[in-house]
Scaffold this motif. Structure first.
Motif, PDB file in Angstrom:
ATOM      1  N   MET A  80      13.687 -16.433  11.403  1.00  0.00           N
ATOM      2  CA  MET A  80      14.767 -16.762  12.325  1.00  0.00           C
ATOM      3  C   MET A  80      15.460 -18.063  11.920  1.00  0.00           C
ATOM      4  N   PHE A  81      14.681 -19.036  11.450  1.00  0.00           N
ATOM      5  CA  PHE A  81      15.251 -20.320  11.048  1.00  0.00           C
ATOM      6  C   PHE A  81      16.167 -20.164   9.834  1.00  0.00           C
ATOM      7  N   LEU A  82      15.705 -19.445   8.801  1.00  0.00           N
ATOM      8  CA  LEU A  82      16.522 -19.264   7.602  1.00  0.00           C
ATOM      9  C   LEU A  82      17.770 -18.447   7.896  1.00  0.00           C
ATOM     10  N   ALA A  83      17.647 -17.476   8.789  1.00  0.00           N
ATOM     11  CA  ALA A  83      18.820 -16.676   9.142  1.00  0.00           C
ATOM     12  C   ALA A  83      19.913 -17.553   9.737  1.00  0.00           C
ATOM     13  N   ALA A  84      19.530 -18.504  10.579  1.00  0.00           N
ATOM     14  CA  ALA A  84      20.520 -19.417  11.161  1.00  0.00           C
ATOM     15  C   ALA A  84      20.970 -20.468  10.157  1.00  0.00           C
ATOM     16  N   LEU A  85      20.044 -20.919   9.291  1.00  0.00           N
ATOM     17  CA  LEU A  85      20.366 -21.975   8.338  1.00  0.00           C
ATOM     18  C   LEU A  85      21.359 -21.501   7.284  1.00  0.00           C
ATOM     19  N   GLU A  86      21.275 -20.237   6.878  1.00  0.00           N
ATOM     20  CA  GLU A  86      22.149 -19.716   5.838  1.00  0.00           C
ATOM     21  C   GLU A  86      23.473 -19.204   6.382  1.00  0.00           C
ATOM     22  N   LEU A  87      23.657 -19.311   7.692  1.00  0.00           N
ATOM     23  CA  LEU A  87      24.924 -18.887   8.279  1.00  0.00           C
ATOM     24  C   LEU A  87      26.050 -19.804   7.836  1.00  0.00           C
ATOM     25  N   ASP A  88      27.180 -19.223   7.524  1.00  0.00           N
ATOM     26  CA  ASP A  88      28.395 -19.990   7.296  1.00  0.00           C
ATOM     27  C   ASP A  88      29.035 -20.219   8.660  1.00  0.00           C
ATOM     28  N   MET A  89      28.941 -21.447   9.169  1.00  0.00           N
ATOM     29  CA  MET A  89      29.410 -21.705  10.524  1.00  0.00           C
ATOM     30  C   MET A  89      30.909 -21.477  10.656  1.00  0.00           C
ATOM     31  N   GLY A  90      31.642 -21.654   9.546  1.00  0.00           N
ATOM     32  CA  GLY A  90      33.056 -21.309   9.589  1.00  0.00           C
ATOM     33  C   GLY A  90      33.262 -19.827   9.807  1.00  0.00           C
ATOM     34  N   SER A  91      32.421 -19.004   9.156  1.00  0.00           N
ATOM     35  CA  SER A  91      32.506 -17.559   9.356  1.00  0.00           C
ATOM     36  C   SER A  91      32.070 -17.173  10.761  1.00  0.00           C
ATOM     37  N   VAL A  92      31.079 -17.897  11.297  1.00  0.00           N
ATOM     38  CA  VAL A  92      30.648 -17.622  12.669  1.00  0.00           C
ATOM     39  C   VAL A  92      31.796 -17.874  13.635  1.00  0.00           C
ATOM     40  N   PHE A 254      15.503 -20.335  15.830  1.00  0.00           N
ATOM     41  CA  PHE A 254      16.888 -19.960  15.533  1.00  0.00           C
ATOM     42  C   PHE A 254      17.846 -21.068  15.957  1.00  0.00           C
ATOM     43  N   MET A 255      17.581 -21.673  17.098  1.00  0.00           N
ATOM     44  CA  MET A 255      18.428 -22.763  17.586  1.00  0.00           C
ATOM     45  C   MET A 255      18.368 -23.956  16.637  1.00  0.00           C
ATOM     46  N   ALA A 256      17.170 -24.254  16.131  1.00  0.00           N
ATOM     47  CA  ALA A 256      17.035 -25.368  15.190  1.00  0.00           C
ATOM     48  C   ALA A 256      17.844 -25.108  13.928  1.00  0.00           C
ATOM     49  N   GLY A 257      17.816 -23.872  13.434  1.00  0.00           N
ATOM     50  CA  GLY A 257      18.604 -23.540  12.252  1.00  0.00           C
ATOM     51  C   GLY A 257      20.091 -23.717  12.470  1.00  0.00           C
ATOM     52  N   LEU A 258      20.568 -23.393  13.661  1.00  0.00           N
ATOM     53  CA  LEU A 258      21.996 -23.540  13.951  1.00  0.00           C
ATOM     54  C   LEU A 258      22.435 -25.001  13.951  1.00  0.00           C
ATOM     55  N   VAL A 259      21.640 -25.875  14.571  1.00  0.00           N
ATOM     56  CA  VAL A 259      22.063 -27.271  14.680  1.00  0.00           C
ATOM     57  C   VAL A 259      21.829 -28.041  13.383  1.00  0.00           C
ATOM     58  N   ILE A 260      20.878 -27.582  12.548  1.00  0.00           N
ATOM     59  CA  ILE A 260      20.613 -28.258  11.273  1.00  0.00           C
ATOM     60  C   ILE A 260      21.507 -27.707  10.172  1.00  0.00           C
ATOM     61  N   ASN A 261      22.179 -26.601  10.439  1.00  0.00           N
ATOM     62  CA  ASN A 261      22.955 -25.887   9.425  1.00  0.00           C
ATOM     63  C   ASN A 261      23.869 -26.802   8.629  1.00  0.00           C
ATOM     64  N   ARG A 262      24.599 -27.662   9.296  1.00  0.00           N
ATOM     65  CA  ARG A 262      25.591 -28.501   8.619  1.00  0.00           C
ATOM     66  C   ARG A 262      24.950 -29.645   7.836  1.00  0.00           C
ATOM     67  N   LEU A 263      23.667 -29.907   8.044  1.00  0.00           N
ATOM     68  CA  LEU A 263      23.009 -31.016   7.354  1.00  0.00           C
ATOM     69  C   LEU A 263      22.391 -30.599   6.030  1.00  0.00           C
ATOM     70  N   VAL A 264      22.250 -29.299   5.794  1.00  0.00           N
ATOM     71  CA  VAL A 264      21.575 -28.807   4.587  1.00  0.00           C
ATOM     72  C   VAL A 264      22.561 -27.954   3.797  1.00  0.00           C
TER      73      VAL A 264
END
Length: 710
Positions: A80-92, A254-264
């Motif tokens: 769940m974490f990697l699924a959120a981390l690899e999301l392109d937030m612009g695409s989201v 999953f929530m952690a992956g979303l908020v950390i997404n832009r840092l990694v």
């Protein structure tokens, strides 16, 4: 006759020594994909089948002890974490509405049809049917690693499916939490009143605290091990807080992956470490553990035992297919998109396991052996179908997706990084990894040039350069990027760089923008960079990075008038877009009103998901006002030009001085684009830093201004 639960509790495995257990697990992780890969069976399915073979219901080699529970729990969170981390937030942001629409479809259809089949065909109780309907409605991204291997993680179908996963998982686990709370003897009205308050407090805490905490830590500490441990600590803290709020830990990960997404950044060493550890150990452990739970022997119990299982399996798979088909039809996706959508949202694993374990808990008591075996068979069949469907859809879409040539820019040469200072190696290498051309092999090269004066000092400088290159190679290798290096001696530093550019056909050069020293002319970037600019018309980037690129939140780009007429216009624009895409940060373009349409058109055609702003700047002098908009989490990219070219302005002469005075608090890149022609200036080979024989042309007004201000 003992029940399945009793068998699980009393089975004695043949291998009990921890060393041999771990060896067998590693052997399965290594050999299962290799052996079943010859049969074209996805490795995810191979690990589940291997777990069935060695588990209590197979050869009984291993028991599902606490190690499988611990590593399996980490594996669930990791997926769940990697699924959120690899999301392109612009695409989201671009496909978020479609994702929520698909989430509503793939939740409502399985939930309603699943509840009806359990209530009226299998005659389960109302609450048991609700729990089973939640299992049908939720799904786990078990086949997501397949998507990552095909490079499709930012495809619109994948983004929509991941957003739908977040929606269905949250909705299903929320309903389960309500059912579980209703079955608890200590529940009261106060419990239900506090539940939304605790959920809101949890979400607010994660959204507000985690990004600031993560950005501050990653800026201060650059050790790879410490960064990895810190990120994982945030993931499990988020999961633990989610449980305290009455939610499931899956949502917390999953929530952690979303908020950390832009840092990694996607190509950073930290991202490579996170993916490597998860895909090599924790996720395989989870899949093997899932296979060990499945009791295939229960299929031999006759038609009466097999019928409920077939109903559950058919309902779980067909309802997800119906939802995917409707979404593909409404969204205009082809058959390949539908199969990929169905494959990603069909696997019932983590959520199903969590729900069924809650259901068989004695305090809840809503599920028994029949529902447990049926759920395990649903997990097996849905994972098999999910792996096959995802592989089929991802492979077909990867073959028909945009060709790499459409995104290569105007020049295909190597990216040359010139190292001269130890404290800038990591930042320069990370930035080069972001902007390099990913579609050509060996696209990154490191260079160190030492002045050769036939003395011990020259040999010492040469050894120091080798250490810089070794450090750069380690940074690149941590991001799984191959970097070639060259450590050379030269009687002229700029000459050594220029010869390397020609010998290895380098397309762009990244150099360190050093601090100014007393007596340096306002127009000078330093003798080495000045002479490289005179001696080559390739793109040159003079970089001063004060924080790691992964912590940047915004990139401000200032462009002079008529920059669109330079031959390297789209090349440097592509480099900036790659940087913004990998960092998932906001791009602010400040340019003349005549230039902005070219930038906006390129962005919309090539990078529509990037978050960008376009602000007109009528006069070049207005760029100094940007000093009030910059900070440590900002990078200022100043696009300039060499003298004699169409976008060159006399105000460029004091750019280095103004950068030093007004922008010392932020990261800065001075960018000189590719330009036509061959350089006419010569470089004196007798001066260590390559002082040029000729000087850049200046107007009388400019000469007088410099004379009286120095």
């Amino acid at each position: 006759m003992p029940t399945t639960l009793a068998i699980l509790a009393s089975a004695q495995a043949l291998i009990t020594d921890p060393t041999w257990i771990f060896f067998v697990v590693l052997g399965i992780i290594l050999l299962a994909p290799l052996l079943l890969g010859r049969l074209r069976v996805p490795h995810i399915i191979g690990l589940i089948l291997a777990g069935m073979l060695v588990g209590e219901h197979g050869l009984n080699l291993l028991s599902r002890d606490s190690s499988f529970e611990l590593f399996g729990q980490v594996g669930i969170y990791y997926i769940m974490f990697l699924a959120a981390l690899e999301l392109d937030m612009g695409s989201v942001a671009q496909y978020g509405r479609s994702g929520l629409k698909f989430g509503a479809l793939t939740f409502t259809i399985p939930f309603v049809l699943g509840w009806c089949s359990c209530r009226y065909l299998l005659h389960y109780s109302t609450l048991t049917s609700v729990l089973m309907a939640c299992i049908f409605a939720s799904h786990t991204l078990v086949s997501y690693p397949t998507v990552s291997r095909y490079g499709m993680s930012r495809n619109s179908v994948v983004v929509i499916s991941v957003v739908a996963t977040a929606f269905t998982t949250f909705a299903a686990l929320l309903i389960v939490a309500l059912v579980e709370g209703a079955q608890q003897p200590g529940s009261s009205v106060l419990t239900w009143v506090l539940f939304p308050v605790k959920c809101a407090a949890y979400v607010a805490f994660v959204l507000l605290v985690f990004p600031r905490l993560g950005r501050g830590f990653l800026r201060r500490y650059d050790d790879g091990v410490m960064q990895y441990i810190f990120i994982m600590a945030l993931v499990f803290l988020s999961a633990a807080l989610a449980k305290l709020a009455g939610l499931e830990g899956l949502l917390g990960a999953f929530m952690a992956g979303l908020v950390i997404n832009r840092l990694v950044p996607r190509t950073s060493p930290l991202m490579n470490h996170l993916e490597f550890v998860g895909n090599a150990l924790f996720i395989p452990y989870f899949l093997i553990g899932v296979g060990m739970i499945i009791n295939v022997r229960s299929l031999a119990g006759g038609v009466s035992a097999l019928w409920p299982m077939l109903i559950l399996v058919a309902t779980g798979i067909l309802t997800k297919w119906i939802a995917s088909a409707i979404m593909a039809w409404q969204g205009g996706y082809d058959r390949n998109g539908m199969w990929l959508m169905f494959g990603l949202t069909n696997a019932h694993a983590a959520g199903a396991l969590a729900i069924v374990m809650i259901g068989i808990d004695p305090h809840v008591g809503l599920m028994g052996e029949e529902t447990l075996n049926g759920t395990m068979l649903l997990i097996l069949c849905s994972c098999l179908v999910s792996g096959l469907a995802t592989g089929k859809g991802a492979r077909a879409l990867a073959l028909t997706d945009t060709t790499p040539d459409e995104n290569r820019g105007s020049y295909h040469g190597k990216c040359l990084v010139v190292y001269s200072q130890e404290d800038t190696v990591s930042v320069m290498t990370q930035l080069a990894i972001l902007i390099r051309n990913p579609y050509i092999p060996d696209s990154l090269m490191g260079l160190s040039v030492a002045y050769d004066d036939d003395s011990n000092e020259g040999a010492g400088r040469h050894r120091r350069g080798q250490k810089l290159l070794e450090s750069a190679q380690k940074t690149a290798a941590a991001a799984n990027v191959r970097m070639g290096t060259l450590n050379r001696l030269s009687t002229n530093l700029a000459g050594g760089i220029l010869h390397t550019i020609k010998e290895f056909d380098c397309g762009e050069v990244i150099m360190c923008l050093a601090d100014r020293t007393a007596g340096t002319p306002k127009s000078s970037l330093g003798p080495v960079i000045d002479n490289v600019l005179r001696g080559s018309h390739r793109e040159v980037m003079a970089l001063r990075g004060i924080v790691p690129p992964g912590t940047l939140r915004r990139v401000i780009v200032t462009i002079p008038p008529k920059a669109e007429y330079e031959v390297g216009f789209y090349k440097w624009l592509e480099h900036v877009c790659r940087m913004g895409e990998q960092l998932d940060c906001h791009l602010d373009f400040h340019a003349h009103a005549d230039t902005l349409p070219y930038i906006r058109g390129y962005m919309q055609n090539k990078h529509p998901s990037l978050r960008a702003g376009y602000k007109p700047m009528e006069h070049w002098e207005d760029w100094l006002a940007l000093r009030n908009e910059t900070g440590k989490d900002t990078m200022l990219v100043v696009v300039t030009a060499r003298p004699g070219f169409i976008s060159y302005q006399t105000e460029f002469d004091d750019l280095p001085y103004k950068i030093h005075i007004y922008f010392s608090h932020t990261s800065v890149m001075l960018l000189y684009p590719d330009q036509w022609g061959d350089p006419q200036d010569s470089v004196c080979v007798f001066a260590p830093n390559g002082s040029a024989v000729t000087r850049r042309p200046r107007t009388l007004k400019n000469w007088l201004r410099q004379f009286f201000t120095q």
